[in-house]
Design a protein around this motif. Structure first.
Motif, PDB file in Angstrom:
ATOM      1  N   ARG A   9      -2.889   0.443   5.987  1.00  0.00           N
ATOM      2  CA  ARG A   9      -1.829   1.529   6.347  1.00  0.00           C
ATOM      3  C   ARG A   9      -0.744   1.736   5.262  1.00  0.00           C
ATOM      4  O   ARG A   9      -0.570   0.663   4.696  1.00  0.00           O
ATOM      5  N   ARG A  10      -0.309   2.690   5.259  1.00  0.00           N
ATOM      6  CA  ARG A  10       0.959   3.062   4.294  1.00  0.00           C
ATOM      7  C   ARG A  10       1.965   2.012   4.458  1.00  0.00           C
ATOM      8  O   ARG A  10       2.477   1.774   5.551  1.00  0.00           O
TER       9      ARG A  10
ATOM     10  N   VAL B 289      -7.224   3.535  -2.430  1.00  0.00           N
ATOM     11  CA  VAL B 289      -6.024   2.852  -1.948  1.00  0.00           C
ATOM     12  C   VAL B 289      -4.956   2.861  -3.196  1.00  0.00           C
ATOM     13  O   VAL B 289      -5.350   2.312  -4.316  1.00  0.00           O
TER      14      VAL B 289
ATOM     15  N   VAL C  64       0.922  -1.209   0.163  1.00  0.00           N
ATOM     16  CA  VAL C  64      -0.050   0.262  -0.081  1.00  0.00           C
ATOM     17  C   VAL C  64       0.899   1.320   0.078  1.00  0.00           C
ATOM     18  O   VAL C  64       1.746   1.568   0.926  1.00  0.00           O
ATOM     19  N   GLU C  65       0.807   2.328  -0.826  1.00  0.00           N
ATOM     20  CA  GLU C  65       1.460   3.389  -1.147  1.00  0.00           C
ATOM     21  C   GLU C  65       0.693   4.657  -0.534  1.00  0.00           C
ATOM     22  O   GLU C  65       1.235   5.513   0.486  1.00  0.00           O
ATOM     23  N   ILE C  66      -0.488   4.628  -0.805  1.00  0.00           N
ATOM     24  CA  ILE C  66      -1.312   5.787  -0.370  1.00  0.00           C
ATOM     25  C   ILE C  66      -2.714   5.417   0.201  1.00  0.00           C
ATOM     26  O   ILE C  66      -3.468   4.429  -0.664  1.00  0.00           O
TER      27      ILE C  66
END
Lengths: 370, 315
Positions: free
Chosen positions: A345-346, A325, A313-315
């Motif tokens: 979460r990031r 996401v 996950v990046e953002i």
């Protein structure tokens, strides 16, 4: 017989061709939305239908009559402008009745028609006011009243909601849809807002550089975009477009999406694609809507073809009703539309899934859908 | 320290100290200039209310001892104007009124029509046409006098022919009509410039809406454009009125004798070489000559400023 028929329509300004052969038909009671980025020619197309722009070649027929070279007032159309274009020196009643006055309709008849339209639009209490004394939404209603009172074959709307604030825009959008449903009128509507296009239209025409990219129902445009331009333009966030390669090894052909790190994602050919056209080693663009990317539990249970993959996950963008996401895949960002309460979460590694029922393939050379 | 820092750190300190001095300087200068402009008018008014003996014998700035309206009555009805038989300036005042009203209205309406066509009915070459009309604003008065005289002479001959044919000259050859023609032609460049720039910012969508409503070329002009042109209309009327009323060159060239406009009559009154110079009568006549333009400014002045600003800053 279609209410509006446009055939091989071309429009040149000097040496620049802004409409390059447009063919569209619209049935009686249809709602056609012309959509595209600024400068695509959608407003010019509307103006040629209205007769405010002369056409260079081609033909426009309204209710069976060739109107290609008729004066705007003789075309049996009414138009609602972006700025409303209410005459500042006239009262609301005079604004609505001006067209009839010009056509020599007797005063008593005019007043009756104005009163009837004012009742439909609930603007009876505003009739004696000047446009400067009205709010944006009220001006919009008066502009629609001026169009309605003509009872034309076709209503033309030129970005009528773009001057309103966000909340009023949604209200007026519903109002226009209700008006269309209750009166059964035929409407051509220009917008650059793809949500307006999706919600209002029975038929959408996507334009780019004066050429039609695709004409179809909202669901056709959304689910089966004709090319990557339409895929990218319609929908927010835009459709994910990933580069991949076709491989025919080990039996059935598959699409392989290489990744910078980790295993490549290997997908069966989506049902929408014509597998016969795919050759081994051919490059393709794999397109998938954000809502068809989710975690493996939340993916559509009726989906026939689901492929899972792991990604970081990046953002995370919580948008209230959904959470967007952004994950990194195949060197490109990939957006997933997930539940509002998705607990991500990031930097977290997570298993995602593609719903391939909703996926499409494009040819990278021609950008057309395969 | 950047320039932005300088501004922010300096401004609070400057604000208290400088407002009073600045105000004194500004109001002092404004008062001074107002006096510079008002004193001549004051002297004119005072002189026009004195008997001649008091004028020649006394101080220019002295308040009148024996107030009298006699110079005004003389100027209006009695004074000898040049070599003319008719007495007083009232006839010439009327000449000017008869000239200025049609000239202003016609040139303003034609300017509005030109502006309408040049912005809303554009044709190939509209820029060139506008450029040439603009050029008309820069042609010096003196250079058109002889060509204009030739044209007016020709029109006068046509008037004679028309009179022979129909019993009416259609006004051609009449000095006042000639002046109206001259001022309309000369003013057209300016009025077109004013209206074109105003209509440039006039929403095209209103014209399109009116076309769809079935309004004709002139109906759109009369029902949509003109009712929404009040500021520029007033600006143009003031400008044209002042210029035409104050014109001396065309008036003295094309209208001689009893048909001369006010400005020429005033000159003939003041420049007389016979008898005593009646300064009080001259002053009264000069005030009468200036009154209409003053009145126009007082009545419509605020529109003038507003109209000029409206053209300069959009919205």
């Amino acid at each position: 017989m279609a209410t509006l028929e446009i055939a091989a329509l071309r429009k040149r300004f000097g040496t620049i061709e802004v409409l390059k052969g447009i063919d569209i038909t619209l049935e009686k009671g249809g709602f056609l939305v012309l959509v595209g980025p600024s400068g695509c020619g959608k407003s010019t197309l509307l103006n040629t239908i209205a007769g405010l722009e002369q056409i260079s070649s081609g033909e426009i027929r309204i209710a069976g009559n060739d109107v290609s070279h008729l004066h705007p007032s003789k075309r049996d159309i009414a138009m609602v402008f972006q700025s409303y274009a209410l005459y500042p020196n006239m009262s609301v009643a005079e604004n609505i009745g001006f067209g009839m006055e010009m056509r020599g309709v007797p005063r008593a008849e005019r007043d009756k028609a104005v009163a009837a339209v004012a009742k439909t639009l609930q603007i009876e209490h505003l009739l004696s006011r000047r446009p400067s004394q009205l709010s944006g939404g009220q001006r919009q209603r008066v502009a629609m009243g001026r169009a309605l009172v003509r009872r034309p074959s076709i209503f033309l709307f030129d970005e009528p909601l773009s001057n309103l604030d966000a909340k009023l825009r949604v209200d007026m959008r519903i109002e226009i849809k209700r008006l269309h449903q209750t009166t059964g009128s035929t409407i051509v509507y220009v917008t650059h807002d793809q949500i307006e296009a999706m919600t209002l239209a029975t038929k959408i025409a996507v334009l780019k550089n004066g050429e039609l990219q695709q004409v179809g129902s909202p669901s056709e445009i959304y689910d089966r975009p004709a090319n990557t331009f339409v895929a990218d333009f319609m929908g927010s966030p835009a459709m994910n477009l990933l580069e991949g390669t076709v491989t025919a090894a080990n039996g059935a052909p598959r699409v392989v999406i290489a990744r910078k790190e980790g295993e490549p994602i290997v997908l069966p050919i989506p049902a929408s694609a014509d597998a016969g056209k795919l050759q081994d080693g051919a490059r393709v663009i794999f397109g998938i809507r954000p809502e068809a990317v989710n975690d493996s539990e939340s993916i559509d249970r009726n989906a026939r073809s689901v492929v899972k993959f792991d990604a970081t996950v990046e953002i995370v963008e919580p948008a209230g009703s959904d959470t967007f996401v952004v994950i990194h895949a195949a060197g490109k960002e990939l957006t997933a539309r997930m539940r509002a309460d998705a607990d991500l979460r990031r930097g977290q590694n997570h298993t995602f899934a593609f719903n391939l029922d909703k996926a499409v393939l494009f040819d990278p050379q021609t950008t057309a859908r395969i | 320290m950047t320039s932005a820092d300088l501004v922010t750190s300096a401004s609070p300190r400057r604000h208290n100290g400088h407002s009073l001095t600045t105000r004194i300087v500004i109001y002092g200068l404004l008062t001074l200039f107002a006096l510079v402009y008002l004193v001549p008018l004051l002297v004119m008014v005072m002189t026009s209310l004195k008997p001649l003996g008091e004028v020649t014998g006394g101080n220019m700035f002295a308040v009148p001892e024996h107030l009298t309206l006699r110079p005004w009555v003389d100027a209006w009805g009695e004074a000898r104007i040049g070599v003319s038989e008719t007495r007083g300036i009232h006839g010439y005042f009327l000449n000017s009124v008869k000239m200025v009203i049609p000239a202003v209205l016609i040139s303003t309406l034609l300017g509005a029509l030109n502006g309408y066509v040049l912005t809303k009915w554009r044709f190939p070459g509209h820029k060139l046409v506008f450029g040439m009309m603009l050029f008309a604003c820069f042609i010096p008065f003196q250079s058109v006098i002889i060509p204009m005289a030739v044209i007016l002479g020709a029109l006068g001959r046509i008037g004679v022919d028309l009179y022979d044919l129909t019993g009416w000259s259609f006004g051609l050859g009449n000095a006042t009509v000639n002046l109206v023609i001259v001022h309309v032609i000369y003013g057209l460049g300016f009025t077109t410039l004013f209206f074109r720039n105003y209509y440039e910012n006039f929403p095209n969508e209103l014209v399109k809406a009116a076309m769809i409503d079935g309004a004709s070329f002139f109906q759109i002009f009369r029902r949509v454009l003109l009712p929404n042109s009040t500021p520029i209309f007033i600006v143009t009327v003031i400008y044209q009125f002042t210029n035409i009323w104050n014109d001396f060159l065309f008036g003295s060239t094309f209208a001689a004798g009893d048909s001369a406009p006010m400005t020429v009559a005033l000159n003939n009154l003041v420049n007389t070489s016979t008898g005593v110079v009646e300064y009080n009568v001259n002053m009264a006549a000069a005030i009468i000559a200036a009154a209409p333009t003053l009145l126009v400014y007082v009545v419509a002045g605020r529109y003038f400023v507003r109209g000029l600003m409206a053209g300069a800053v959009k919205g």
